[in-house]
Design a protein around this motif. Structure first.
Motif, PDB file in Angstrom:
ATOM      1  N   LYS A  12       0.673   0.222  -5.689  1.00  0.00           N
ATOM      2  CA  LYS A  12       1.538   0.948  -4.898  1.00  0.00           C
ATOM      3  C   LYS A  12       2.285   0.283  -3.721  1.00  0.00           C
ATOM      4  O   LYS A  12       1.861   0.774  -2.586  1.00  0.00           O
ATOM      5  CB  LYS A  12       1.094   2.213  -4.278  1.00  0.00           C
ATOM      6  N   GLU A  13       2.773  -1.012  -3.925  1.00  0.00           N
ATOM      7  CA  GLU A  13       3.036  -1.868  -3.099  1.00  0.00           C
ATOM      8  C   GLU A  13       4.865  -2.099  -2.947  1.00  0.00           C
ATOM      9  O   GLU A  13       5.515  -3.189  -2.700  1.00  0.00           O
ATOM     10  CB  GLU A  13       2.519  -3.108  -2.592  1.00  0.00           C
ATOM     11  N   GLU A  14       5.595  -0.834  -3.528  1.00  0.00           N
ATOM     12  CA  GLU A  14       6.836  -1.161  -3.762  1.00  0.00           C
ATOM     13  C   GLU A  14       7.715  -1.679  -2.286  1.00  0.00           C
ATOM     14  O   GLU A  14       8.661  -2.320  -2.512  1.00  0.00           O
ATOM     15  CB  GLU A  14       7.644  -0.074  -4.286  1.00  0.00           C
ATOM     16  N   ASP A  41      -1.749  -6.244 -10.536  1.00  0.00           N
ATOM     17  CA  ASP A  41      -1.368  -5.100 -10.178  1.00  0.00           C
ATOM     18  C   ASP A  41      -2.027  -3.853 -10.958  1.00  0.00           C
ATOM     19  O   ASP A  41      -2.399  -4.248 -12.163  1.00  0.00           O
ATOM     20  CB  ASP A  41       0.044  -4.436 -10.597  1.00  0.00           C
ATOM     21  N   ASP A  42      -2.747  -2.775 -10.178  1.00  0.00           N
ATOM     22  CA  ASP A  42      -3.427  -1.547 -11.196  1.00  0.00           C
ATOM     23  C   ASP A  42      -2.498  -0.673 -11.810  1.00  0.00           C
ATOM     24  O   ASP A  42      -2.764   0.524 -11.401  1.00  0.00           O
ATOM     25  CB  ASP A  42      -4.580  -1.240 -10.317  1.00  0.00           C
ATOM     26  N   ASN A  43      -1.544  -1.002 -12.464  1.00  0.00           N
ATOM     27  CA  ASN A  43      -0.559  -0.168 -13.002  1.00  0.00           C
ATOM     28  C   ASN A  43       0.000   0.702 -12.103  1.00  0.00           C
ATOM     29  O   ASN A  43      -0.071   2.138 -12.536  1.00  0.00           O
ATOM     30  CB  ASN A  43      -1.448   0.502 -14.185  1.00  0.00           C
ATOM     31  N   SER A 207      -0.072   2.855   3.207  1.00  0.00           N
ATOM     32  CA  SER A 207      -1.294   3.078   3.933  1.00  0.00           C
ATOM     33  C   SER A 207      -2.642   2.354   3.365  1.00  0.00           C
ATOM     34  O   SER A 207      -2.341   2.028   2.146  1.00  0.00           O
ATOM     35  CB  SER A 207      -1.608   4.502   3.835  1.00  0.00           C
ATOM     36  N   SER A 208      -3.618   2.231   4.121  1.00  0.00           N
ATOM     37  CA  SER A 208      -4.770   1.380   3.433  1.00  0.00           C
ATOM     38  C   SER A 208      -5.464   2.641   2.272  1.00  0.00           C
ATOM     39  O   SER A 208      -5.144   3.786   2.635  1.00  0.00           O
ATOM     40  CB  SER A 208      -5.841   1.273   4.660  1.00  0.00           C
ATOM     41  N   LYS A 209      -5.884   1.772   1.451  1.00  0.00           N
ATOM     42  CA  LYS A 209      -6.664   2.659   0.455  1.00  0.00           C
ATOM     43  C   LYS A 209      -8.119   2.461   0.404  1.00  0.00           C
ATOM     44  O   LYS A 209      -8.923   2.970  -0.328  1.00  0.00           O
ATOM     45  CB  LYS A 209      -6.226   2.113  -1.144  1.00  0.00           C
TER      46      LYS A 209
HETATM   47  N1  GDD Z   1      -4.834  -4.146  -7.742  1.00  0.00           N
HETATM   48  C1  GDD Z   1      -5.188  -3.429  -6.724  1.00  0.00           C
HETATM   49  N2  GDD Z   1      -6.179  -2.375  -7.050  1.00  0.00           N
HETATM   50  N3  GDD Z   1      -4.829  -3.633  -5.606  1.00  0.00           N
HETATM   51  C2  GDD Z   1      -5.282  -2.909  -4.391  1.00  0.00           C
HETATM   52  C3  GDD Z   1      -6.205  -1.861  -4.762  1.00  0.00           C
HETATM   53  C4  GDD Z   1      -6.579  -1.473  -6.074  1.00  0.00           C
HETATM   54  O1  GDD Z   1      -7.289  -0.429  -6.412  1.00  0.00           O
HETATM   55  N4  GDD Z   1      -6.430  -1.150  -3.530  1.00  0.00           N
HETATM   56  C5  GDD Z   1      -5.735  -1.985  -2.542  1.00  0.00           C
HETATM   57  N5  GDD Z   1      -5.094  -3.004  -3.166  1.00  0.00           N
HETATM   58  C6  GDD Z   1      -4.178  -3.935  -2.586  1.00  0.00           C
HETATM   59  C7  GDD Z   1      -3.185  -3.518  -1.723  1.00  0.00           C
HETATM   60  O2  GDD Z   1      -2.048  -3.114  -2.503  1.00  0.00           O
HETATM   61  C8  GDD Z   1      -2.965  -4.644  -0.709  1.00  0.00           C
HETATM   62  O3  GDD Z   1      -2.267  -5.754  -1.216  1.00  0.00           O
HETATM   63  C9  GDD Z   1      -4.514  -5.406  -0.715  1.00  0.00           C
HETATM   64  O4  GDD Z   1      -4.911  -4.711  -1.906  1.00  0.00           O
HETATM   65  C10 GDD Z   1      -5.165  -4.834   0.536  1.00  0.00           C
HETATM   66  O5  GDD Z   1      -5.133  -3.047   0.427  1.00  0.00           O
HETATM   67  P1  GDD Z   1      -5.254  -2.158   1.791  1.00  0.00           P
HETATM   68  O6  GDD Z   1      -5.563  -0.777   1.293  1.00  0.00           O
HETATM   69  O7  GDD Z   1      -3.913  -2.339   2.581  1.00  0.00           O
HETATM   70  O8  GDD Z   1      -6.479  -2.898   2.445  1.00  0.00           O
HETATM   71  P2  GDD Z   1      -6.893  -2.869   4.018  1.00  0.00           P
HETATM   72  O9  GDD Z   1      -5.812  -3.262   5.093  1.00  0.00           O
HETATM   73  O10 GDD Z   1      -7.362  -1.462   4.256  1.00  0.00           O
HETATM   74  O11 GDD Z   1      -8.202  -3.912   3.980  1.00  0.00           O
HETATM   75  C11 GDD Z   1      -7.648  -5.361   4.191  1.00  0.00           C
HETATM   76  O12 GDD Z   1      -8.696  -5.784   5.079  1.00  0.00           O
HETATM   77  C12 GDD Z   1     -10.050  -5.791   4.782  1.00  0.00           C
HETATM   78  C13 GDD Z   1     -10.756  -6.222   5.992  1.00  0.00           C
HETATM   79  O13 GDD Z   1     -11.164  -5.258   6.945  1.00  0.00           O
HETATM   80  C14 GDD Z   1      -8.056  -6.073   3.071  1.00  0.00           C
HETATM   81  O14 GDD Z   1      -7.820  -7.404   3.161  1.00  0.00           O
HETATM   82  C15 GDD Z   1      -9.737  -6.295   2.470  1.00  0.00           C
HETATM   83  O15 GDD Z   1      -9.743  -7.099   1.370  1.00  0.00           O
HETATM   84  C16 GDD Z   1     -10.513  -6.767   3.693  1.00  0.00           C
HETATM   85  O16 GDD Z   1     -11.622  -6.670   3.370  1.00  0.00           O
END
Ligand code: GDD
Length: 366
Positions: A12-14, A41-43, A207-209
């Motif tokens: 969900k990064e549109e 991408d996870d669909n 948002s962060s997932k």
């Molecule tokens: N394919 C896929 N599937 N991508 C995902 C998923 C998923 O289930 N969940 C998140 N992403 C992608 C997001 O689209 C983004 O490009 C990236 O992974 C990071 O997702 P965020 O959800 O924004 O992560 P964050 O900011 O909370 O965490 C980041 O920082 C951490 C360090 O504290 C990431 O870089 C983590 O890898 C890192 O450990």
């Protein structure tokens, strides 16, 4: 075949996907890198996939893998390792938290012979911008655990890293959760790691997932990787555990000194409570210092050569630890509604982690 594959996991990064692809593409052009951009991408149910397909029409080196089963950030990165059409992989978030301008330097460090290059937030020159307190605390906890396995690495849970294909090709990776780098460090085949500092900027859009499940998965991952890290760095890890264990024992003796003195000064010497408590806290800090200085951290040359310098530093760090304990206890109990006894235990754990990490890196720095 390309010289580099930039793997971008997405869900969900549109709102960000176009910007990150353009930014990486610009870095490729400016630095004459023959690179591939691989979106895994996870669909996503939003327009992420559609936008990537649109951009593929003008960017021949933009690839897309859409995953249907077993969604997850780490799983997607590992899928990227499988599909990459080069021998050097670089993983970067889609949300512009990681600066694409660092790609050439990371590639150069791999070419210079390093097996893994980590974009590091927790070293001099690195940092984190715009993170809420909760996220910082979670990250510090995760980093603390990760460092128990890889003490020489400042940021073993960074999501921004480059790695040679050979490191992960035959590694028995069990990807789950967010911390794929820990898995790569634990199970990959490598000799040299280089860290370069960068400033993590929290995503402006979306948002962060990261949720509770991610945290529990991470704890399981640390346990799973412990035996692998042992094979790599048994002695370094062992020394770290010994220090942590001794520091904990000393902390317990401090509690006994503190409580014993408080009872003595109050009940037998008839001191007023505030005076008695200040004396017993201070003397327990002193006794902790003596034990840590002569036992926990006794080996090697210290960067602070005089005992009184280390004592001063220990005092300041201990006060910081007490403040952390105080803030967490009161914030959780008064504002979040956590039972005060549980809140205090959490406060003690975080303060302990703080005390250990900061004293080890500052007071008893080698
Ligand atoms: N394919 C896929 N599937 N991508 C995902 C998923 C998923 O289930 N969940 C998140 N992403 C992608 C997001 O689209 C983004 O490009 C990236 O992974 C990071 O997702 P965020 O959800 O924004 O992560 P964050 O900011 O909370 O965490 C980041 O920082 C951490 C360090 O504290 C990431 O870089 C983590 O890898 C890192 O450990």
């Amino acid at each position: 075949m390309y010289d580099l594959t930039v793997i971008i996991p997405t869900f969900k990064e549109e709102s960000n996907i176009g910007t990150i692809i353009k930014a990486v593409d610009a870095v490729f052009l400016q630095n004459r890198i023959n690179g591939e951009i691989l979106i895994v991408d996870d669909n996503s149910p939003d327009r992420t996939i559609e936008l990537v397909r649109e951009m593929q029409k003008t960017l021949p080196y933009l690839s897309l893998a859409v995953r249907i089963e077993d969604p997850g950030l780490s799983q997607s990165v590992v899928e990227g390792f499988r599909r990459a059409q080069s021998d050097i992989f670089l993983v970067i978030d889609a949300d512009l938290s990681h600066p694409p301008e660092h790609i050439p330097l990371m590639l150069a460090e791999i070419r210079a012979g390093n097996d893994i290059v980590i974009g590091s937030r927790y070293m001099e020159g690195g940092g984190i911008k715009k993170w809420p307190l909760k996220r910082r605390i979670i990250s510090l906890g995760a980093t603390f655990l990760g460092r128990l396995l890889f003490p020489e690495i400042h940021d073993p849970v960074s999501g921004f890293f480059a790695v040679k294909r050979g490191v992960v090709d035959h590694a028995p990776l069990r990807p789950r959760g967010y911390k794929i780098l820990l898995e790569v460090l634990g199970k990959g085949t490598w000799h040299t790691v280089k860290e370069i500092p960068f400033e993590f900027v929290d995503r402006a859009i979306g948002s962060s997932k990261l949720g509770w499940r991610t945290i529990i998965e991470y704890a399981a991952q640390v346990l799973d990787n412990a035996r692998f890290s042992w094979n790599h760095h048994g002695s370094v890890v062992w020394q770290e555990w010994v220090k942590l264990f001794r520091f904990g024992i000393v902390g317990l003796t401090g509690i006994i000194v503190n409580e014993g003195l408080l009872i003595y000064l109050r009940s037998y010497a008839q001191f007023a409570l505030p005076v008695a408590s200040i004396i017993s806290i201070e003397l327990s800090i002193l006794s902790n210092f003596i034990l840590n200085d002569s036992w926990t951290f006794k080996t090697g040359q210290h960067a602070l050569p005089h005992w009184w310098q280390r004592l001063l530093s220990f005092q300041v760090v201990s006060l910081g630890g007490a403040a952390i304990n105080f803030v967490i206890l009161n914030a959780l109990a008064l504002y979040v509604g956590v039972d005060y006894r549980v809140a205090n235990i959490l406060g003690i754990v975080v303060a302990f982690a703080w005390n250990f990490l900061v004293n080890r890196r500052v007071t008893w720095k080698k």
